[in-house]
Design an enzyme around this catalytic site. Structure first.
Site, short mmCIF file in Angstrom:
data_model
loop_
_atom_site.label_atom_id
_atom_site.label_comp_id
_atom_site.label_asym_id
_atom_site.label_seq_id
_atom_site.Cartn_x
_atom_site.Cartn_y
_atom_site.Cartn_z
N ASN A 1 4.02 3.59 -11.76
CA ASN A 1 2.78 3.81 -12.50
C ASN A 1 1.54 4.01 -11.62
OD1 ASN A 1 0.84 3.17 -14.93
ND2 ASN A 1 0.36 1.62 -13.38
N ASP B 1 0.86 -1.18 0.00
CA ASP B 1 0.00 0.00 0.00
C ASP B 1 0.90 1.24 0.00
OD1 ASP B 1 -1.68 2.10 0.48
OD2 ASP B 1 -2.79 1.12 2.09
N TYR C 1 -4.83 15.77 -8.08
CA TYR C 1 -4.12 14.86 -9.00
C TYR C 1 -3.05 15.62 -9.80
CZ TYR C 1 -3.46 11.84 -13.13
OH TYR C 1 -2.91 11.08 -14.16
N SER D 1 1.45 12.46 -16.71
CA SER D 1 0.20 12.82 -17.39
C SER D 1 0.32 14.21 -18.02
CB SER D 1 -0.91 12.83 -16.35
OG SER D 1 -2.07 13.44 -16.85
N LYS E 1 1.11 15.21 -10.15
CA LYS E 1 1.81 14.94 -11.42
C LYS E 1 2.80 16.07 -11.76
CE LYS E 1 0.26 10.88 -12.47
NZ LYS E 1 1.18 9.72 -12.46
N ILE F 1 -6.60 8.00 -21.40
CA ILE F 1 -6.48 6.57 -21.73
C ILE F 1 -7.73 5.85 -21.21
CG2 ILE F 1 -5.02 4.51 -21.49
CD1 ILE F 1 -3.62 6.93 -22.88
N ASP F 2 -8.17 4.84 -21.97
CA ASP F 2 -9.51 4.27 -21.69
C ASP F 2 -9.55 3.25 -20.56
OD1 ASP F 2 -8.27 2.07 -22.78
OD2 ASP F 2 -9.66 1.81 -24.45
#
Ligand code: NDP
Length: 280
Positions: free
Chosen positions: A113, A86, A177, A164, A181, A212-213
């Site tokens: 990642n 974690d 977020y 990103s 980044k 990205i999907d």
């Protein structure tokens, strides 16, 4: 005209550079992929597996990791192991690297990642969430890099940091977020200079991704925007190629490179376009 020519030349060089990738270069490589229980990390693990690498994957959910590891074995990985961890816990990033190095007998490639969950919404004033996300999305990367660098130096290995477009250009609804980044880009960008100045044999790649999907991304943006999302499997392959060819920075899909280049040319129009790309 001059600028257009320059852009064309850069594109051409980028395409030619990508073509130099040889999957054999990662056969048997000892790889640790974080955030690999799902999404892009899972796809990265599968590509490495198909190329015959030795893969250790990590995330929190053991059941999901077991499934991904089993798939990696089926796809041809020389080894497919997992370590649960974690990354919001301060001791886990280092422990996971140590365990992976032990399992693999060294390390050639580290792919950073993982990300924690965060709402896609206007910031509600929750400072604790920003702090927690910093630990998860940024400080744990620093801790893992610190633990892995001496081992990567022994193998002349590579570190790949998944970042990103939101670490380069600000947009609404992603404050915490985006902060993590931007921090990732700042820290690892500085580290790239230092590795070069020290003539280190470790290569460090920062990959910048557009939308990205993955399930988590699609769930978040639904109803807010209908931007095109690109396939996670292609993004994963791009990440691997960029690392294997020792690119300092790479961009997927390619057009986001130009978004970064042009970011500050016309700030007024840029902001209008960005704000009109979202429903509020
Ligand atoms: P996902 O949300 O699909 O996957 C996140 C991964 O991180 C999961 O494996 C999850 O596993 C793991 N994770 C979450 N919390 C923790 C934790 N506390 N400790 C350890 N692991 C954790 O993310 P994506 O695949 O969409 O994104 C992957 C990378 O790509 C990220 O760095 C992201 O910033 C970047 N990116 C993604 C874009 C997109 O549109 N999808 C766009 C631009 C960049 P588990 O829950 O089992 O712990």
């Amino acid at each position: 005209m001059k600028t257009m020519f320059l852009m064309f030349a850069v594109c051409l060089i980028a395409v030619l550079w990508r073509d130099t990738f040889d999957p054999e270069s990662v056969r048997c490589a000892r790889v640790l992929v974080t955030g690999a229980s799902t999404g892009i990390g899972e796809q990265v693990a599968y590509h490495y597996a198909k190329m015959g690498a030795q893969v250790v994957i990590t995330a929190r959910r053991e059941y999901a990791l077991q499934k991904v590891a089993a798939n990696c074995t089926r796809l041809g990985a020389q080894k497919a192991l997992y370590v649960t961890g974690d990354m919001s816990q301060s001791s886990d990033p280092e422990r996971v690297v140590r365990m992976a190095v032990k399992q693999l007998g060294g390390l050639d490639i580290l792919v950073l990642n993982h990300i924690g969950s965060t709402p896609f919404a206007m910031w509600n004033g929750d400072g604790d969430h920003v702090r927690e996300l910093m630990q998860l999305n940024f400080l744990s990367y620093v801790n893992m890099a610190s633990a892995a660098l001496p081992v990567l130096e022994q193998s002349a290995g590579s570190m790949i940091v998944v970042s990103s477009l939101l670490g380069k250009i600000t947009t609404p609804f992603v404050g915490p977020y985006a902060a993590t980044k931007f921090a990732v880009n700042g820290f690892f960008g500085s580290m790239q200079h230092e590795l070069a100045m020290q003539r280190s044999n470790v290569s460090l790649t920062i990959t910048t991704l557009g939308l990205i999907d993955t399930d988590s991304a699609m769930d978040k943006i639904r109803g807010y925007t209908n931007m095109t999302a690109y396939p996670a499997s292609d993004a994963a392959l791009h990440i691997i190629k960029a690392g294997a060819t020792h690119q300092k920075e790479s961009f997927y899909p390619g057009y986001i490179y130009f978004a970064c280049l042009c970011r500050d040319w016309f700030p007024f129009f840029r902001d209008i376009i960005i704000q009109n790309s979202y429903t509020y």
